[in-house]
Design a protein around this motif. Structure first.
Motif, PDB file in Angstrom:
ATOM      1  N   TRP A 139     -59.175 -63.863 -63.996  1.00 25.73           N
ATOM      2  CA  TRP A 139     -60.140 -63.599 -65.062  1.00 25.73           C
ATOM      3  C   TRP A 139     -60.201 -64.755 -66.056  1.00 25.73           C
ATOM      4  CZ3 TRP A 139     -63.426 -60.046 -63.951  1.00 25.73           C
ATOM      5  CH2 TRP A 139     -63.048 -59.017 -63.106  1.00 25.73           C
ATOM      6  N   LEU A 140     -59.051 -65.325 -66.379  1.00 27.87           N
ATOM      7  CA  LEU A 140     -59.030 -66.498 -67.259  1.00 27.87           C
ATOM      8  C   LEU A 140     -59.777 -67.669 -66.618  1.00 27.87           C
ATOM      9  CD1 LEU A 140     -55.389 -66.773 -68.696  1.00 27.87           C
ATOM     10  CD2 LEU A 140     -57.509 -66.516 -69.974  1.00 27.87           C
ATOM     11  N   VAL A 141     -59.486 -67.903 -65.364  1.00 31.77           N
ATOM     12  CA  VAL A 141     -60.141 -68.997 -64.649  1.00 31.77           C
ATOM     13  C   VAL A 141     -61.645 -68.752 -64.584  1.00 31.77           C
ATOM     14  CG1 VAL A 141     -60.319 -70.195 -62.430  1.00 31.77           C
ATOM     15  CG2 VAL A 141     -58.068 -69.599 -63.349  1.00 31.77           C
ATOM     16  N   ALA A 142     -62.042 -67.538 -64.282  1.00 28.43           N
ATOM     17  CA  ALA A 142     -63.475 -67.215 -64.230  1.00 28.43           C
ATOM     18  C   ALA A 142     -64.138 -67.471 -65.579  1.00 28.43           C
ATOM     19  CB  ALA A 142     -63.677 -65.769 -63.789  1.00 28.43           C
ATOM     20  N   GLY A 143     -63.451 -67.116 -66.654  1.00 28.21           N
ATOM     21  CA  GLY A 143     -63.995 -67.362 -67.988  1.00 28.21           C
ATOM     22  C   GLY A 143     -64.188 -68.846 -68.265  1.00 28.21           C
ATOM     23  N   VAL A 144     -63.226 -69.653 -67.866  1.00 28.25           N
ATOM     24  CA  VAL A 144     -63.345 -71.103 -68.061  1.00 28.25           C
ATOM     25  C   VAL A 144     -64.468 -71.662 -67.186  1.00 28.25           C
ATOM     26  CG1 VAL A 144     -62.166 -73.324 -67.776  1.00 28.25           C
ATOM     27  CG2 VAL A 144     -60.954 -71.387 -68.801  1.00 28.25           C
ATOM     28  N   VAL A 145     -64.588 -71.180 -65.964  1.00 25.42           N
ATOM     29  CA  VAL A 145     -65.664 -71.639 -65.080  1.00 25.42           C
ATOM     30  C   VAL A 145     -67.028 -71.298 -65.684  1.00 25.42           C
ATOM     31  CG1 VAL A 145     -66.757 -71.315 -62.822  1.00 25.42           C
ATOM     32  CG2 VAL A 145     -64.281 -71.622 -62.975  1.00 25.42           C
ATOM     33  N   VAL A 146     -67.147 -70.104 -66.209  1.00 23.29           N
ATOM     34  CA  VAL A 146     -68.405 -69.724 -66.866  1.00 23.29           C
ATOM     35  C   VAL A 146     -68.684 -70.678 -68.025  1.00 23.29           C
ATOM     36  CG1 VAL A 146     -69.514 -67.941 -68.284  1.00 23.29           C
ATOM     37  CG2 VAL A 146     -68.391 -67.321 -66.133  1.00 23.29           C
ATOM     38  N   TRP A 147     -67.663 -71.025 -68.791  1.00 19.77           N
ATOM     39  CA  TRP A 147     -67.836 -71.955 -69.900  1.00 19.77           C
ATOM     40  C   TRP A 147     -68.299 -73.325 -69.397  1.00 19.77           C
ATOM     41  CZ3 TRP A 147     -68.893 -72.184 -74.695  1.00 19.77           C
ATOM     42  CH2 TRP A 147     -68.648 -73.333 -75.438  1.00 19.77           C
ATOM     43  N   PHE A 153     -74.307 -77.197 -67.112  1.00 19.97           N
ATOM     44  CA  PHE A 153     -75.530 -76.972 -66.352  1.00 19.97           C
ATOM     45  C   PHE A 153     -76.565 -76.106 -67.075  1.00 19.97           C
ATOM     46  CE2 PHE A 153     -72.068 -77.604 -63.238  1.00 19.97           C
ATOM     47  CZ  PHE A 153     -72.506 -78.794 -62.688  1.00 19.97           C
ATOM     48  N   LEU A 154     -76.157 -74.953 -67.590  1.00 19.62           N
ATOM     49  CA  LEU A 154     -77.131 -74.031 -68.166  1.00 19.62           C
ATOM     50  C   LEU A 154     -77.748 -74.539 -69.469  1.00 19.62           C
ATOM     51  CD1 LEU A 154     -75.496 -70.583 -67.334  1.00 19.62           C
ATOM     52  CD2 LEU A 154     -77.270 -71.830 -66.091  1.00 19.62           C
ATOM     53  N   VAL A 155     -76.931 -75.051 -70.386  1.00 14.31           N
ATOM     54  CA  VAL A 155     -77.492 -75.587 -71.630  1.00 14.31           C
ATOM     55  C   VAL A 155     -78.414 -76.776 -71.335  1.00 14.31           C
ATOM     56  CG1 VAL A 155     -76.951 -76.755 -73.806  1.00 14.31           C
ATOM     57  CG2 VAL A 155     -75.711 -74.679 -73.168  1.00 14.31           C
ATOM     58  N   PRO A 156     -77.987 -77.744 -70.513  1.00 13.19           N
ATOM     59  CA  PRO A 156     -78.919 -78.839 -70.198  1.00 13.19           C
ATOM     60  C   PRO A 156     -80.212 -78.357 -69.529  1.00 13.19           C
ATOM     61  CG  PRO A 156     -76.695 -79.464 -69.593  1.00 13.19           C
ATOM     62  CD  PRO A 156     -76.649 -78.015 -69.969  1.00 13.19           C
ATOM     63  N   LEU A 157     -80.110 -77.387 -68.640  1.00 20.64           N
ATOM     64  CA  LEU A 157     -81.329 -76.877 -67.999  1.00 20.64           C
ATOM     65  C   LEU A 157     -82.207 -76.143 -69.002  1.00 20.64           C
ATOM     66  CD1 LEU A 157     -79.980 -75.656 -64.550  1.00 20.64           C
ATOM     67  CD2 LEU A 157     -81.585 -77.539 -64.978  1.00 20.64           C
ATOM     68  N   VAL A 159     -82.437 -76.801 -72.223  1.00 18.13           N
ATOM     69  CA  VAL A 159     -83.091 -77.862 -73.004  1.00 18.13           C
ATOM     70  C   VAL A 159     -84.209 -78.496 -72.188  1.00 18.13           C
ATOM     71  CG1 VAL A 159     -82.751 -80.151 -74.033  1.00 18.13           C
ATOM     72  CG2 VAL A 159     -81.077 -78.324 -74.450  1.00 18.13           C
ATOM     73  N   ARG A 160     -83.928 -78.749 -70.932  1.00 14.62           N
ATOM     74  CA  ARG A 160     -84.933 -79.370 -70.056  1.00 14.62           C
ATOM     75  C   ARG A 160     -86.191 -78.515 -69.956  1.00 14.62           C
ATOM     76  NH1 ARG A 160     -83.815 -81.261 -63.831  1.00 14.62           N
ATOM     77  NH2 ARG A 160     -85.974 -81.710 -63.289  1.00 14.62           N
ATOM     78  N   PHE A 161     -86.023 -77.243 -69.714  1.00 16.92           N
ATOM     79  CA  PHE A 161     -87.175 -76.366 -69.534  1.00 16.92           C
ATOM     80  C   PHE A 161     -87.906 -76.071 -70.842  1.00 16.92           C
ATOM     81  CE2 PHE A 161     -84.852 -75.029 -65.575  1.00 16.92           C
ATOM     82  CZ  PHE A 161     -85.721 -75.671 -64.716  1.00 16.92           C
ATOM     83  N   ARG A 162     -87.175 -76.016 -71.941  1.00 20.88           N
ATOM     84  CA  ARG A 162     -87.816 -75.706 -73.223  1.00 20.88           C
ATOM     85  C   ARG A 162     -88.505 -76.899 -73.860  1.00 20.88           C
ATOM     86  NH1 ARG A 162     -84.422 -71.531 -76.934  1.00 20.88           N
ATOM     87  NH2 ARG A 162     -84.897 -69.718 -75.689  1.00 20.88           N
TER      88      ARG A 162
END
Length: 166
Positions: A139-147, A153-157, A159-162
């Motif tokens: 669960w800790l590892v999954a949380g870090v991976v999500v971060w 990837f998600l924040v840059p995408l 920004v890219r789309f907006r």
């Protein structure tokens, strides 16, 4: 006409640059980005290579040894992908394919970042398994991976789309 023989183009970039000037700018930006990622992956990979020579390695369970081997292979693959743009540029320099070089180097860099994400995930899993032996480690590892996915990837995408039309 510019010195490169083509007219300047501001289409979709808002810049007054030729295709070759744009490729040069993008190349410089890409290499700066790759330097950051290369440093991180090389330090991590170097550290991983030393683990097998420690006395504690023999005490690892078979599962942890498998995770370690997978982590080292992922680290080697990430290193290769993130150093790839340098080799690509060196082998095609002067061949008048800078825009294509930038495109392929960008792809290699993206693959390298994905492999770096996988390497860091596996390394974190191994370290936390050895350090804690607790059931909450995945669960800790999954949380870090999500971060990581959010930041890389998600924040840059988003920004890219907006904020872009291309």
């Amino acid at each position: 006409m510019s010195a490169t023989g083509s007219t300047a183009d501001t289409t979709n970039t808002g810049r007054n640059e030729t295709e070759l000037e744009r490729a040069d700018r993008k190349w410089a930006e890409l290499i700066q980005e790759v330097r950051v990622a290369q440093t991180g992956v090389q330090i991590l990979f170097g550290f991983l290579l030393t683990v097998v020579f420690t006395p504690r390695y023999e005490e690892l369970s078979d599962t942890d040894k498998t995770i370690y081997i997978v982590t080292v292979v992922l680290g080697a693959a990430a290193t290769g992908a993130l150093i790839g743009p340098v080799s690509l540029h060196r082998l095609v320099a002067g061949r008048r394919v800078k825009p294509q070089t930038v495109e392929w180097a960008s792809r290699l860099t993206f693959v390298g970042l994905v492999l770096l994400l996988a390497t860091m995930t596996a390394a974190l899993l191994l370290i936390l398994r050895v350090a804690t032996h607790d059931g909450y480690v995945p669960w800790l590892v999954a949380g870090v991976v999500v971060w990581y996915v959010l930041c890389w990837f998600l924040v840059p995408l988003l920004v890219r789309f907006r904020h872009t039309t291309k």
